[in-house]
Write a protein that holds these residues in place. Structure first.
Motif, mmCIF file in Angstrom:
data_model
loop_
_atom_site.group_PDB
_atom_site.id
_atom_site.type_symbol
_atom_site.label_atom_id
_atom_site.label_comp_id
_atom_site.label_asym_id
_atom_site.label_seq_id
_atom_site.Cartn_x
_atom_site.Cartn_y
_atom_site.Cartn_z
ATOM 1 N N UNK A 51 -4.939 0.187 -10.448
ATOM 2 C CA UNK A 51 -4.313 0.013 -9.131
ATOM 3 C C UNK A 51 -3.808 -1.413 -8.930
ATOM 4 N N UNK A 52 -4.537 -2.380 -9.453
ATOM 5 C CA UNK A 52 -4.068 -3.762 -9.361
ATOM 6 C C UNK A 52 -2.765 -3.933 -10.146
ATOM 7 N N UNK A 72 2.407 1.617 -3.511
ATOM 8 C CA UNK A 72 1.446 2.140 -4.497
ATOM 9 C C UNK A 72 1.222 3.630 -4.259
ATOM 10 N N UNK A 119 0.832 -1.209 0.000
ATOM 11 C CA UNK A 119 0.000 0.000 0.000
ATOM 12 C C UNK A 119 0.868 1.261 0.000
ATOM 13 N N UNK A 148 -0.083 -2.410 -8.016
ATOM 14 C CA UNK A 148 0.180 -3.277 -6.859
ATOM 15 C C UNK A 148 0.978 -4.507 -7.286
#
Lengths: 90, 241
Positions: B205-206, B188, B185, B209
């Motif tokens: 976002x994936x 990112x 987290x 990540x």
């Protein structure tokens, strides 16, 4: 603050153990687990009272002050961050 | 390119040299909008430097516009191990030393870019070995220097991401680099401001990540001098015999 609150439209949402990150068209924000839970609940319009009840069930009551007041503060912060909006603003 | 005062040839010559690593033997051509540079000062050298700087900015912007939604685009520099292709991506905002670090590490490792790293779903880096934009003493326009003229090693044919580090160079920092592992987290969150058009990817976002988790945790590195990071690069992507 009164009425119902719902999510602002986001581009994407990443949920991990320590919290979550929301991506919007023009900004992003990181939420605590409590903020992320409020955001998730607000997929459908929610009142402060309904959110307070849900938060109490999941996280327990705050150590100081009332649950409703703590929820009101949390929701105000999320509105300020562009995460939530009044249901009739959308 | 049109360079109004001198004619285009001096700019074409300078650009051909500076962009040597990006030129290929194309079997097809494509027409783009022309770039116009007009002299303001009458100083030919200054105007040429300004035009070269503007050209770099324009090409980078067009590259990003072309690749958004296809590649994960990071404001970062990168170098690759010449044998394995394993690459170090150093993410940082402007003014944090990406170009200087690219010059230092590029003497040993293959120079991929000093500004924009494009990564596909398989973790492959698509090199953008642009001219290195060197700050000049006393300010003024940057000098766009060919990686050939700087003696930098060539990019591996198929570089892949091995490690990502987020750089910071606070003025107060002195001594050896300070390294900190970031959880996904945090990684990112720190990389997000250095992405371009991330929202155009299918799962932005994936994707970020997944990059953060590739090759172990992303590292945050506070440092003072680029030379201090040579040993770290060896630890992360391997030394070069």
């Amino acid at each position: 603050m009164s009425g119902e609150y719902q999510q602002c439209e986001s581009v994407d949402h990443l949920v991990l153990a320590g919290g979550s990150i929301l991506l919007f068209d023009d900004h992003f924000t990181r939420l605590s687990p409590l903020g992320a839970y409020i955001f998730m609940r607000a997929e459908e319009p929610q009142t402060i009272d309904s959110l307070a009840a849900a938060l109490t069930a999941v996280f327990g009551a705050p150590t100081h002050g009332s649950t409703v007041e703590a929820t009101r503060v949390a929701v105000a912060s999320l509105v300020e961050q562009g995460v939530l909006q009044k249901a009739d603003d959308g | 390119m049109r360079f109004s005062e001198l004619g285009s040839q001096p700019l074409v010559d300078a650009a051909t040299r500076a962009w040597s690593r990006c030129l290929g033997n194309l079997t097809a051509s494509r027409t783009a909008l022309p770039l116009d540079f007009r002299s303001q000062s009458g100083d030919t050298n200054l105007e040429l430097m300004l035009a070269m700087q503007a050209l770099t900015q324009e090409v980078t912007q067009r590259l990003i516009a072309t690749q958004m939604g296809r590649l994960l685009l990071l404001h970062a520099g990168a170098v690759s191990h010449p044998v394995t292709g394993q690459s170090l991506v150093f993410v940082a905002p402007g003014g944090t030393g990406k170009t200087t670090l690219g010059c230092v590490l590029g003497r040993t490792y293959g120079y991929l870019t000093d500004e924009t790293v494009g990564i596909d779903d398989d973790g492959r880096i698509w090199p953008y070995p642009k001219p290195l934009s060197l700050r000049m003493p006393g300010g003024g326009p940057k000098r766009e220097a060919s990686p050939d003229d700087l003696g930098l090693a060539g990019a591996h044919r198929a570089p892949t991401v091995k490690k990502v580090i987020v750089l910071s160079r606070p003025p107060s920092h002195s001594g050896p680099p300070v390294i900190q592992e970031l959880d996904t987290l945090d990684a990112v969150q720190q990389m997000l401001p250095e992405t371009s058009s991330l929202g155009k990817l299918p799962r932005p976002l994936a994707t970020l990540a997944a990059l953060a988790e590739q090759g172990g945790p992303v590292l945050h590195c506070s440092y003072a001098e680029a030379d201090d990071l040579v040993a770290l690069a060896g630890e992360l992507i391997g030394t070069v015999p």
